[in-house]
Design a protein around this motif. Structure first.
Motif, PDB file in Angstrom:
ATOM      1  N   LYS A   1       0.841  -1.214   0.000  1.00  0.00           N
ATOM      2  CA  LYS A   1       0.000   0.000   0.000  1.00  0.00           C
ATOM      3  C   LYS A   1       0.867   1.252   0.000  1.00  0.00           C
ATOM      4  CE  LYS A   1      -4.159  -1.710   2.307  1.00  0.00           C
ATOM      5  NZ  LYS A   1      -4.975  -1.621   3.539  1.00  0.00           N
ATOM      6  N   ASN A   2       1.914   1.259   0.812  1.00  0.00           N
ATOM      7  CA  ASN A   2       2.823   2.416   0.864  1.00  0.00           C
ATOM      8  C   ASN A   2       3.528   2.653  -0.470  1.00  0.00           C
ATOM      9  OD1 ASN A   2       2.193   3.083   3.498  1.00  0.00           O
ATOM     10  ND2 ASN A   2       3.865   1.869   4.355  1.00  0.00           N
TER      11      ASN A   2
ATOM     12  N   ARG B   1      -3.212  -0.938  -4.357  1.00  0.00           N
ATOM     13  CA  ARG B   1      -4.521  -0.923  -3.703  1.00  0.00           C
ATOM     14  C   ARG B   1      -5.197  -2.270  -3.970  1.00  0.00           C
ATOM     15  NH1 ARG B   1      -8.214  -0.859  -7.511  1.00  0.00           N
ATOM     16  NH2 ARG B   1      -7.732   0.086  -9.521  1.00  0.00           N
TER      17      ARG B   1
ATOM     18  N   MET C   1      -3.955  -7.157  -5.585  1.00  0.00           N
ATOM     19  CA  MET C   1      -3.652  -5.739  -5.475  1.00  0.00           C
ATOM     20  C   MET C   1      -3.095  -5.270  -6.826  1.00  0.00           C
ATOM     21  SD  MET C   1      -1.816  -5.533  -1.715  1.00  0.00           S
ATOM     22  CE  MET C   1      -2.198  -3.791  -1.401  1.00  0.00           C
TER      23      MET C   1
ATOM     24  N   CYS D   1      -1.041  -1.762  -8.748  1.00  0.00           N
ATOM     25  CA  CYS D   1      -0.364  -0.466  -8.663  1.00  0.00           C
ATOM     26  C   CYS D   1      -0.440   0.144 -10.056  1.00  0.00           C
ATOM     27  CB  CYS D   1       1.092  -0.662  -8.239  1.00  0.00           C
ATOM     28  SG  CYS D   1       1.995   0.876  -8.009  1.00  0.00           S
TER      29      CYS D   1
END
Length: 148
Positions: free
Chosen positions: A127-128, A132, A145, A147
């Protein structure tokens, strides 16, 4: 931090196979042996050793898969830092360099990965880095997830 990636070859395979995650993390990622077996069967996978200078500190595996219509997908499927090197910033540094490499190598903006439920440390790191959750799961039930 001087992080580089080297393809897994016969010369470094034995060393890569010695990499281990920390206690309690074993169920969050496949063993390096399982990953290499998978890469041996499916040539789309690119297994690499993660090096700090000349020191092997981890393993990653990524690839591009056309079966995801209409334009295919780049998957960063594995990222493992050996237990001796965890907590020293290698995972975060390797992740950022891998994202750069994948965008250059495949010319794609979206990078996908999956996370086993409960692997909150990895999910937080992803996440960092801009990933998401998509709300979907992969074939093994892991959370996908992306990106962008």
């Amino acid at each position: 931090m001087n992080i580089t990636f080297k393809p897994v070859t016969e010369e470094n395979r034995a060393d890569v196979l010695q990499l281990k995650v920390g206690k309690g993390q074993e169920h969050f990622i496949e063993s390096v042996q399982q990953c290499l077996d998978e890469a041996d069967k499916r040539k789309s996978w690119r297994p690499v050793g993660i090096y700090h200078g000349e020191e092997l500190v981890g393993f990653a595996m990524y690839g591009f898969f056309w079966e995801y219509f209409p334009v295919g997908r780049v998957w960063m499927d594995r990222l493992l830092i050996d237990e001796k090197y965890q907590g020293k910033g290698y995972g975060k540094a390797a992740l950022h360099l891998l994202l750069e490499r994948l965008r250059k190598e495949y010319g794609r903006k979206k990078i996908y990965l999956s996370v086993i439920e409960g692997n909150d440390v990895a999910a937080g790191m992803y996440k960092n880095a801009g990933f998401r959750f998509t709300g979907r799961r992969d074939l093994h039930g892991e959370h996908i997830m992306v990106c962008e």
